[in-house]
Each structure stands twice: as structure tokens, then as C-alpha cells.
Motif scaffolding. Structure first.
Motif, PDB file in Angstrom:
ATOM      1  N   LEU A 108       0.831  -1.197   0.000  1.00  0.00           N
ATOM      2  CA  LEU A 108       0.000   0.000   0.000  1.00  0.00           C
ATOM      3  C   LEU A 108       0.868   1.249   0.000  1.00  0.00           C
ATOM      4  N   ARG A 109       0.364   2.291  -0.620  1.00  0.00           N
ATOM      5  CA  ARG A 109       1.021   3.588  -0.510  1.00  0.00           C
ATOM      6  C   ARG A 109       0.647   4.232   0.825  1.00  0.00           C
ATOM      7  N   TYR A 110       1.280   5.359   1.105  1.00  0.00           N
ATOM      8  CA  TYR A 110       1.154   5.951   2.442  1.00  0.00           C
ATOM      9  C   TYR A 110       0.114   7.059   2.559  1.00  0.00           C
ATOM     10  N   ARG A 111      -0.334   7.653   1.419  1.00  0.00           N
ATOM     11  CA  ARG A 111      -1.124   8.883   1.521  1.00  0.00           C
ATOM     12  C   ARG A 111      -2.395   8.768   0.671  1.00  0.00           C
ATOM     13  N   HIS A 112      -3.410   8.163   1.283  1.00  0.00           N
ATOM     14  CA  HIS A 112      -4.655   7.849   0.576  1.00  0.00           C
ATOM     15  C   HIS A 112      -5.754   8.870   0.877  1.00  0.00           C
ATOM     16  N   ILE A 113      -6.717   8.923  -0.070  1.00  0.00           N
ATOM     17  CA  ILE A 113      -7.992   9.613   0.123  1.00  0.00           C
ATOM     18  C   ILE A 113      -9.099   8.621  -0.193  1.00  0.00           C
ATOM     19  N   HIS A 114     -10.123   8.598   0.638  1.00  0.00           N
ATOM     20  CA  HIS A 114     -11.325   7.818   0.337  1.00  0.00           C
ATOM     21  C   HIS A 114     -12.393   8.833  -0.059  1.00  0.00           C
ATOM     22  N   LEU A 115     -12.772   8.827  -1.334  1.00  0.00           N
ATOM     23  CA  LEU A 115     -13.622   9.885  -1.881  1.00  0.00           C
ATOM     24  C   LEU A 115     -15.068   9.408  -1.954  1.00  0.00           C
ATOM     25  N   ASP A 116     -15.800   9.568  -0.850  1.00  0.00           N
ATOM     26  CA  ASP A 116     -17.216   9.195  -0.817  1.00  0.00           C
ATOM     27  C   ASP A 116     -17.987   9.897  -1.935  1.00  0.00           C
ATOM     28  N   PHE A 117     -19.008   9.182  -2.472  1.00  0.00           N
ATOM     29  CA  PHE A 117     -19.849   9.792  -3.512  1.00  0.00           C
ATOM     30  C   PHE A 117     -21.226   9.129  -3.489  1.00  0.00           C
ATOM     31  N   HIS A 118     -21.892   9.198  -2.346  1.00  0.00           N
ATOM     32  CA  HIS A 118     -23.224   8.625  -2.184  1.00  0.00           C
ATOM     33  C   HIS A 118     -24.242   9.664  -2.651  1.00  0.00           C
TER      34      HIS A 118
ATOM     35  N   ALA B 251     -17.505   3.079  -7.891  1.00  0.00           N
ATOM     36  CA  ALA B 251     -18.245   2.417  -8.965  1.00  0.00           C
ATOM     37  C   ALA B 251     -19.740   2.409  -8.638  1.00  0.00           C
ATOM     38  N   LYS B 252     -20.090   2.063  -7.373  1.00  0.00           N
ATOM     39  CA  LYS B 252     -21.497   2.013  -6.949  1.00  0.00           C
ATOM     40  C   LYS B 252     -21.603   2.475  -5.501  1.00  0.00           C
ATOM     41  N   CYS B 253     -22.605   3.293  -5.219  1.00  0.00           N
ATOM     42  CA  CYS B 253     -22.739   3.894  -3.887  1.00  0.00           C
ATOM     43  C   CYS B 253     -23.866   3.242  -3.097  1.00  0.00           C
ATOM     44  N   HIS B 254     -24.094   3.742  -1.870  1.00  0.00           N
ATOM     45  CA  HIS B 254     -25.145   3.211  -1.011  1.00  0.00           C
ATOM     46  C   HIS B 254     -26.530   3.357  -1.641  1.00  0.00           C
ATOM     47  N   HIS B 255     -26.721   4.369  -2.483  1.00  0.00           N
ATOM     48  CA  HIS B 255     -28.022   4.526  -3.137  1.00  0.00           C
ATOM     49  C   HIS B 255     -28.240   3.483  -4.222  1.00  0.00           C
TER      50      HIS B 255
END
Length: 683
Positions: free
Chosen positions: A9-19, A52-56
Motif C-alpha cells: 500500500l502507498r502511504y497517503r490515501h484519500i477515500h472519496l465518498d460519492f453517495h 463504482a457504486k454507492c449506497h443509493h
């Protein structure tokens, strides 16, 4: 499962929510690929999880398995993101929501969970409708339905086939207490009782494991380089076999989102023992996931990311992209300083492992209840963090010989196999600390020889009082101090008694009570038994001191444990004069012949006193705003020999050091602001 061929794994991640709800128009209309990638690069980001696919239930690319968002202005928003990131040299794992899928819940109600407890995330407290239909709640899908599992697998295969991605983040793999027809049939077939909550959980876990194995086996056979992670919001201390279908771990732990600042260290000190690459989740939000327009103070992010790498973790900050697709520059200006620090530290992080001389045998592992952490684990972790004692959190798979002392917090039952392991550990020079019901066998007697005998009845007074010898710890008061919990009645049979339990005049009832709380101690009454003992390297505490410290925060309880630690391990690997809010970890880079001492200081405060949930619940919120600089700060570490050089990892500046007769190498930092990393290098 096929052999794994994943890269670190790399060290500097972003988790980009898009619900993104179907009621929102013009989705992705303002996405600018160049600005998107440039903003991440400027913030020192090297990996971004995109949707790819969100909670909605909507997809953000031209899928033939799922359904694209009905108002998607860019037909392949995900693909455009993946290309922009790849062109900038940024990795891009893909997110797929699993059990929260509102579109599937509407189209396939037969796949929905039927909850035995009717609990739903975001359910309104006054909603009595079936399955909370009148709440803005996520309606969970049951993984016991082959059609739904194949739908998820089909979409993952579609993405992996059409696009270049490093892996998948499968979100919401829960134990939803399901009693749908399929789960009832499965429980009946496996001899489980649907009316027993523990059996329902066993069924949920088995259903989830079947899903995880089906997904991982299929995907890794076809795409062996993929990374795969299944998120449930907490990494349970369930042993390494539980994670065989994972390629890495992601520790979701947003301090302001309800996890608090003590949750992540406990999870990280467990994850580090499993031999799996892992990263940690925090958020840029003031509160938690899904918050638009909320910003965490940059110094809080700096501290949180520094703590992650100090515990051997890679870093991830959660964000949520606006439905219009425009990246928020304010967010990444706040993240940039934290990731600049991490980027500069990476040469001192790669391959580094924690130095730990103490192990906490996890109460969560021995007593699985489904909560985020066990309160006894939390209390033990909190104590050792505040005392700056290097430690791991372990399960039964860990080799005990790796440690000098093992703590059994409050509720660790000991069967014959564990009793033999502990006896061998002590015989080889290892030390033990057990509290309350820890160390007891199935018949209620001590399974390890601690030089004490357990009485037939617990101490009759609650609360009760303790009088401690100054030999235990210099902070012990001369007078009795109160313990707000029950205690075992214990008498010495060879053990040294370091503190005794004393009664109050009486327990508080309508018949007799005194003052506003409990009655005072009765100075004329005899002691009721031992509170703290030591015998041949084994310390015992009659109270559930660890859960009690978590609940009450009384420093004297911590000092009682400190006294035992100092008696059993007088030559600790690390000492520092950092205040109790400070944190210290010692890492070893064996391949580079160096140790790295991480010193951190911040003071989380309860600022939000009434953070409301949709279900009517209320919680407090810990947060960090402005971190003061402190100093001078002195620290000493025990090394095998004298270092050839001691220096600051960020600046490269040499530091003055001394080596005492005991072999400890000491340094003094004139100033500490948030974090410092001191390198002890050998030739």
C-alpha cells in the motif's frame, strides 16, 4: 485461494465518498479532470478510492450489470477519474457498496435483511413502520441470497475487466441479525437457534465468510494483482484466519465520528501483529462520514496522520465529493500539511515494525460481543498509552515468547491449553498481570499459580476501598481510596500483598445511607482481602481495574498498574517525561540498522457535548483544534549498543545524546509541536 501478488500500500490515501441520491440533478457536471488530479498532487496524495457504486445503488460508469445514476452528466465519471489519476501517477482503488444498496432494496425486496431487532442505520425513533420504511434509513441486503452475491461479483468483474485499478474496497459487510427465510433455513440446517442472539451472529458471520471467499477466490484467480478489502467499520480481534480472504486491512476509526481518539491505537497495535499491510481511516469532516461543508482543523489531521505512521500504519483521510463533481480545494489545503509530513517521513517508515515488550491478550478476542472494542481492552490500552509502555494487542495465535509481560484484562478465561502456555511463559522468565476474573478456569479457581486463593463470594461492598502500600507506587495515598466496582475476595497463599480491600460502613439502600453517594470506609473494620498481589512474576488485581479506568478515569487506578509494571519490568525499553496526553512509540527498521522514536503531543477535548443521531441518540465528541508546543521533552530508549548517530528524521539535524550505565540512550528535544521522529542509527 490463489497466491497474492499485490504491491505494498502507498502511504497517503484519500477515500472519496460519492453517495448521490437520484433526486439530485446534474451529477458530475462540474468535474474537471485536470483540476481533480492537480489538487491531489498539490496535497501530496498518492492514492484515491473512487466510486463504482454507492449506497443509493447507482453506478458512475456505463455498467451493464448495475444501473448508471439517472442524472449522470458524464457517462463515465468513474473512468474519467481513473484516467486522470493514472496520468498523474496516483493509484485508484474502486469502491463498491455491498449490503447498503437502496436501488436493489426497492427492486429486490426478497434480498433484504429481515432484522430480528429491527435496527436500521439512520432510522427515526418514532418510526414504527415495517423495516423502517418511513425513515431515511439504509435498508440492508442479505448476503445469503445467491442472486445478490452474483450481482456484486458481476459488477466487480466488469470493473476489473474494463478498467485499470489496484483493487476493490467492498463496503458494508455486516452482521445484521438477519432472520429472513433463507437465514432461518440455514440456521435450522446447522443446528443454530434463531432466538439466540449469539447463534444469529454465528450465522451472519458464516454467511459473510461465504461471500468473502466467493468474491476473493473468483477475482484473484482472474486478476491476481488486485487488492481486496471488506469493510465492517471495525477490525475485530478475531484471529488471523478471519482475514485470509483480505489482501490488506483498513482500520476505520474517525476520532470525531464516534470512535474517539483511543480506538485507533488499540486497532493498530492489534493489526500490526497479523503480518498484513494496513492503513488507517480518519476523515476531513468535523463529525463523520457524509458531512458536507464540515472541516477538521489541519493540526488535528496532522496529529492523526502522525499517529498512524508512528504505529506502523499507512494513512487515509476520508472526503466526500460534491454531486457536481467539483473537487473542494479548502479540503485539500487542510490535508496537505499532514501528508507533507508523512511524505518526508516515508524513508523512516518503510519496513518499520513496532518494538513491544508488553502484550495485552484481547478481551474482545476472548469474549466476542460484536462491539467496536471491549471496555477492558480499552482501559488497558489507555493506561499503557498514557504510561508510554511499548505494547501490542494480541489474540491467541500470537507467540507469547515475543513479549516480556502479558496482561490479562479483567475477563480472560483460562482453559487447560492456555494455562499450559502461560505456565511455560512464566517458567521461561515471562511476567503476567491479571485482574478480576482473568486467570480463572471453568470451575472458578485460579488456573495459574499466583500465590492466592479465591473466596467463595465476591466482596460484599460496592463500592469498596483500597489501602495501598507505598512500596506499590509512590503516588499511593496513605488513606483509603474508593473503587467504584465489584471485587473478588482473595487471600494470599504465598503472594506479597501490596494493597488491601476495606469495607464501607454499609452499602447504600433505602434502609441506611450516608451523604450524597456511598458511605465512607469503616476505619475499625478488618480488611476484606487482598486488592493487589505479586508472586513469582505474577501480579493480580482483585478489581476489574481496566474497564473501571475506562469508565471513571481515576488516575490512581493507573498508578496501581504502573506500580506492578515497575516491579515486574523495572528496565523498560522506553521512558519519557511527556505528559499523560503525550504518546510515544518505538519502531525498528532492521534492514537499515536503526530505531525511530515517535513522540506526539495533542490534547483532545470534548467540545461537542450533544451530537445528535437520527435515532434520537446523543454522544459527546472529542476534537483537536490548536495544539500547543511543549518542551523541553526528554526520552530514553534501551538499545543493544551505542548508536553511531542520533538525528531528527524530518530535518536531518544531529541531536545531542548520552548513554547511561544501564545502556539507555537519552535525548532532549527543546521543543515538540505535534510530532517528532528521532532516529537512532547504528553503523
Amino acid at each position: 485461494m490463489p497466491d497474492r501478488q499485490t504491491t505494498p500500500l502507498r502511504y497517503r490515501h484519500i477515500h472519496l465518498d460519492f453517495h448521490t441520491s437520484e433526486h439530485i440533478p446534474d451529477v458530475g457536471a462540474d468535474f474537471d479532470a485536470a483540476d481533480f488530479a492537480a489538487t491531489f498532487k498539490a496535497a501530496n496524495v498518492d492514492s484515491v478510492t473512487v466510486f463504482a457504486k454507492c449506497h443509493h445503488g447507482w453506478s458512475y460508469y456505463p455498467t451493464e450489470v448495475g444501473k448508471p445514476h439517472p442524472h449522470l452528466r458524464r457517462p463515465d465519471l468513474m473512468g474519467d477519474m481513473l484516467k486522470a489519476l493514472a496520468d498523474a501517477g496516483i493509484e485508484s482503488p474502486v469502491y463498491i457498496s455491498v449490503q447498503w444498496d437502496e436501488l436493489s432494496a426497492r427492486e429486490h425486496p426478497e434480498w433484504r435483511v429481515m432484522s430480528a431487532t429491527n435496527r436500521f442505520q439512520h432510522a427515526m425513533p418514532g418510526d414504527t413502520s415495517s423495516s423502517r420504511q418511513l425513515s431515511p434509513a439504509w435498508h440492508t441486503m442479505c448476503l445469503n441470497h445467491a442472486g445478490f452475491r452474483h450481482y456484486i461479483l458481476g459488477q466487480a468483474r466488469e470493473v476489473a475487466t474494463r478498467y485499470t485499478t489496484q483493487g476493490f474496497f467492498f463496503d458494508i459487510i455486516q452482521t445484521p441479525d438477519c432472520v429472513c427465510a433463507a437465514c432461518l433455513a440455514r440456521m435450522d440446517a446447522h443446528g443454530l437457534d434463531p432466538e439466540n442472539p449469539l447463534d444469529r451472529r454465528r450465522n451472519d458471520e458464516a454467511v459473510n465468510e461465504h461471500f468473502r471467499r466467493e468474491i476473493s477466490d473468483t477475482l484473484l484467480a482472474e486478476f491476481p494483482a488486485l487488492r481486496i478489502f471488506y469493510n465492517a467499520g471495525h477490525i475485530g480481534k478475531q484471529g488471523p484466519d478471519r482475514f485470509k480472504t483480505y489482501t490488506h486491512l483498513e482500520l476505520e476509526s474517525l476520532p470525531t465520528g464516534g470512535w474517539g481518539y483511543d480506538h485507533f491505537p488499540s486497532s493498530a497495535r492489534y493489526a500490526a501483529t497479523l503480518g498484513i499491510d494496513f492503513l488507517a481511516h480518519t476523515g476531513k469532516f468535523h463529525t463523520s462520514w457524509g458531512e458536507f461543508g464540515g472541516f477538521k482543523h489541519p493540526q488535528a489531521l496532522d496529529y492523526e496522520c502522525a499517529q498512524m505512521v508512528a504505529l506502523g500504519s499507512k494513512c487515509l483521510v476520508g472526503d466526500q465529493l460534491h454531486p457536481n463533481g467539483a473537487i473542494n480545494h479548502d479540503t485539500y489545503r487542510s490535508i496537505a500539511p499532514a501528508y507533507a509530513r508523512v511524505k518526508a517521513l516515508e524513508p523512516f517508515l518503510e519496513g518499520a515494525t513496532q518494538v513491544a515488550e508488553i502484550a495485552i491478550l484481547s478481551a474482545e478476542h476472548m469474549n466476542p460481543v460484536g462491539a467496536r472494542n471491549h471496555p477492558s481492552d480499552d482501559g488497558a490500552v489507555q493506561m499503557l498509552l498514557e504510561l508510554k509502555r511499548p505494547f501490542d494487542v494480541i489474540d491467541l495465535s500470537a507467540p507469547f515468547a515475543r513479549y516480556r509481560l502479558i496482561i490479562l484484562p479483567d475477563v480472560i478465561p483460562v482453559d487447560p491449553a492456555l494455562a499450559l502456555r502461560l505456565a511455560d511463559f512464566v517458567a521461561a522468565g515471562g511476567k503476567l498481570i491479571a485482574s478480576w476474573h482473568s486467570g480463572l478456569n471453568a470451575s472458578g479457581a485460579f488456573a495459574i499459580d499466583a500465590g492466592i486463593v479465591r473466596g467463595a463470594q465476591a466482596v460484599a461492598y460496592r463500592p469498596n476501598y483500597v489501602k495501598a502500600s507505598p512500596e506499590l507506587d509512590s503516588a499511593m495515598p496513605e488513606s483509603a481510596f474508593v473503587f467504584y466496582d465489584e471485587a473478588e475476595t482473595v487471600t494470599a497463599a504465598g503472594a506479597t500483598v501490596l494493597a488491601e480491600i476495606h469495607p464501607s460502613y454499609f452499602n447504600r439502600t433505602f434502609k441506611h445511607y450516608a451523604s450524597h453517594q456511598h458511605a465512607p470506609d469503616d476505619p475499625c473494620a478488618a480488611a476484606l482481602g487482598a486488592a493487589v498481589t505479586e508472586y513469582k512474576g505474577i501480579g493480580y488485581l482483585a478489581h476489574p481495574v481496566f474497564r473501571l479506568y475506562r469508565a471513571m478515569g481515576q488516575p490512581l487506578y493507573k498508578y496501581v498498574v504502573r506500580g506492578l509494571l515497575d516491579r515486574l519490568l523495572p528496565d523498560t525499553a522506553l521512558t519519557t517525561d511527556l505528559p499523560s496526553a503525550g504518546r510515544a512509540t518505538l519502531m525498528r527498521q532492521a534492514g537499515k540498522n536503526r530505531h525511530i522514536l515517535h513522540l506526539l503531543y495533542a490534547t483532545p477535548q470534548i467540545r461537542g457535548k450533544d451530537v445528535r443521531g437520527d435515532d434520537g441518540s446523543s454522544r459527546v465528541m472529542e476534537m483537536i483544534e490548536d495544539v500547543p508546543a511543549i518542551g523541553p521533552v526528554t526520552a530514553a530508549v534501551r538499545l543493544d549498543g551505542a548508536p553511531s548517530r542520533v538525528y531528527d528524521a524530518l530535518t536531518g539535524r544531529d541531536l545531542t545524546w548520552t548513554r547511561g550505565e544501564d545502556g539507555r540512550v537519552s535525548v532532549t528535544l527543546p521543543r515538540l509541536h505535534i510530532h517528532a521522529a528521532v532516529v537512532f542509527e547504528s553503523a
